[in-house]
Design a protein around this motif. Sequence first.
Motif, short mmCIF file in Angstrom:
data_model
loop_
_atom_site.label_atom_id
_atom_site.label_comp_id
_atom_site.label_asym_id
_atom_site.label_seq_id
_atom_site.Cartn_x
_atom_site.Cartn_y
_atom_site.Cartn_z
N ASN A 110 58.04 73.55 156.45
CA ASN A 110 58.89 72.36 156.53
C ASN A 110 59.60 72.24 157.87
O ASN A 110 59.90 71.14 158.32
CB ASN A 110 59.90 72.37 155.37
N GLU A 113 56.93 70.74 160.11
CA GLU A 113 56.59 69.37 159.73
C GLU A 113 57.86 68.60 159.36
O GLU A 113 57.91 67.91 158.35
CB GLU A 113 55.62 69.38 158.55
N TRP A 219 58.38 69.82 151.41
CA TRP A 219 57.02 69.77 150.88
C TRP A 219 56.43 71.17 150.85
O TRP A 219 56.85 72.06 151.59
CB TRP A 219 56.14 68.90 151.78
N ARG A 221 52.68 73.16 151.52
CA ARG A 221 51.57 72.89 152.43
C ARG A 221 50.46 72.11 151.73
O ARG A 221 49.90 71.16 152.28
CB ARG A 221 51.01 74.20 152.99
N GLY A 370 53.92 62.25 154.31
CA GLY A 370 54.69 63.47 154.15
C GLY A 370 56.07 63.44 154.75
O GLY A 370 56.83 64.40 154.60
N THR A 371 56.43 62.35 155.43
CA THR A 371 57.75 62.30 156.07
C THR A 371 58.67 61.27 155.42
O THR A 371 59.87 61.27 155.68
CB THR A 371 57.62 61.96 157.56
N HIS A 390 52.13 64.91 152.57
CA HIS A 390 51.56 65.49 153.78
C HIS A 390 50.08 65.73 153.57
O HIS A 390 49.63 66.08 152.49
CB HIS A 390 52.28 66.81 154.10
#
Length: 535
Positions: A110, A113, A219, A221, A370-371, A390
């Motif tokens: 995290n 990302e 999140w 992976r 994912g954001t 993501h």
Amino acid sequence: MFRRRFSSVSQGRNPQGVHAWLVGSGIASLTSAVHLMKDAQVPPSQIHILETHSYPGGGVDSTGDPGKGYVIHAGRQPNFNDPCMEELLSSVPSSTGTERTLLDEIKEFNELEAPQEDATTHVLVQGQYGPEELEMGKSSMTHKERMDLLMFMLEGEKALNSKSVKDCFGESFFQSKFWCIWAATFAFQPWHSAIEFRRYLRKYLHDTQSLNNMKMLGWTRFSQYESLIMPIAHFLEEQGVDFRFHCRVTDLKMSTPTTVTELTMMQNGTEKIVTIDPNDVVIVTLGSISSGSTLGSNSKAPAPMSMGSEDSFGVEWSIWSQLAMQSPNFGNPTRFSSRIPESSLETFTVTLRDPEFLDRLLKLTKERPGTGGLLILKDSNWAMSLSIPHQPMFSDQPPDVQVFWGYSLFPERIGNFVRKPMFSCTGQEIMSELLQHLRFPTDSILKNSVTVPCFMPHLTAQMLTRHHGDRPEVVPRTNNVAVIGQYVEIPEDTTFTIEYSVRGAQMAVQHMMGLVAEPKKRQKHYLAEFLEALV
């Protein structure tokens, strides 16, 4: 090499003489097994996990492939800052085989990302020239509704016994932006439990503006199944825990309403009877959000559920019913299992073989996969919401394939564009309805996508109205049996979260094994933030 640190056992059962029988292999049972080893020092070979299917996971499951389409049955994102989640994940080694823990792995992912600071829930409405985003600043509630909400939060749970949310608020409340976001985020319906709604408000209201913000939640992976369930199950297997798949528990006999003496199971077609010593422990997962679920395909709607069949409820419901018949302390499973029109939802997973859909969505929301937060289509008759995770979502997902999932609160309603109920629609028809809401081109995207619908009759059953005692305590005044999962009673905590299952499992092990340390509680800070949120 990852080393486990065990705490000492207080006055209670002698762990060396305990056999622990765990019915079910969902996150609650897996957590129980971890803490039986870590905290109670029960030898791994004496921990037995009994699972009907050929794989672990319970309601957290993900399957499929790029050709026929991937499937994510349900996905409430866990809160990795919850103290019970942190304790569990810090007890399991990273899948990379280093000195790191699973918690380290998730936090590192995290950090790499990191979502946008302002990534939050998006509510789209139909504008003159296409979908427009609804302003999130104000709740659109009247002054009276805000005061009603305040008084509701201050109400005691006894006064809300058996009441629904709609018993406590007027019709206009359910037309507000506040309810739109709250319902889509937590899958609440007006007929759901007022007690549960109050608990959610007291726990989450101060975060209303950041609900679904991935910077707050985080999140994994890959899917929760690959990133949480499989590493924990693999760790337990490596330690020597006895997993028994294709194993259906058919009976638990009790000599008294407090003590299990015999467990009957069918394993690979052979009946086996296990004598349970009073020093042994039986931990049963109650109910299931995924039992009775039916999958469709891109060209076929999900088959109607066959009520009364063995698969429509599953072992988690049948064993609960048996326990409840032997003692009222085990609650009332019928309260939750028999009201399918009130507990059913439909989810859908979309596998994309072309970037056009996500490219257009990026232009619309300004957030890459994912954001961002949840995407809610307010004008949808089906009340559709999307989650864009993501990428990749699966470890075998090709680089040119993208996956997202969504759900609808009202699958029984006629669609805005596809004029039929959602649960009668094929995957392609569901995707067509979505594309027309977004005003994206249909032909090119449909040609390069596969949508798999999943009808889930019990998905929100744990949120139905209830009487005091319908949900049993984790240790319901018993000697050697505890119950875990989404249908047990944990005071002031909110069900329909992974953390709820994890906390209940820790409580079961602590009580059954006589451990001193209790599960850490999440800090309460709701009143001041609640008042600020209404200003």
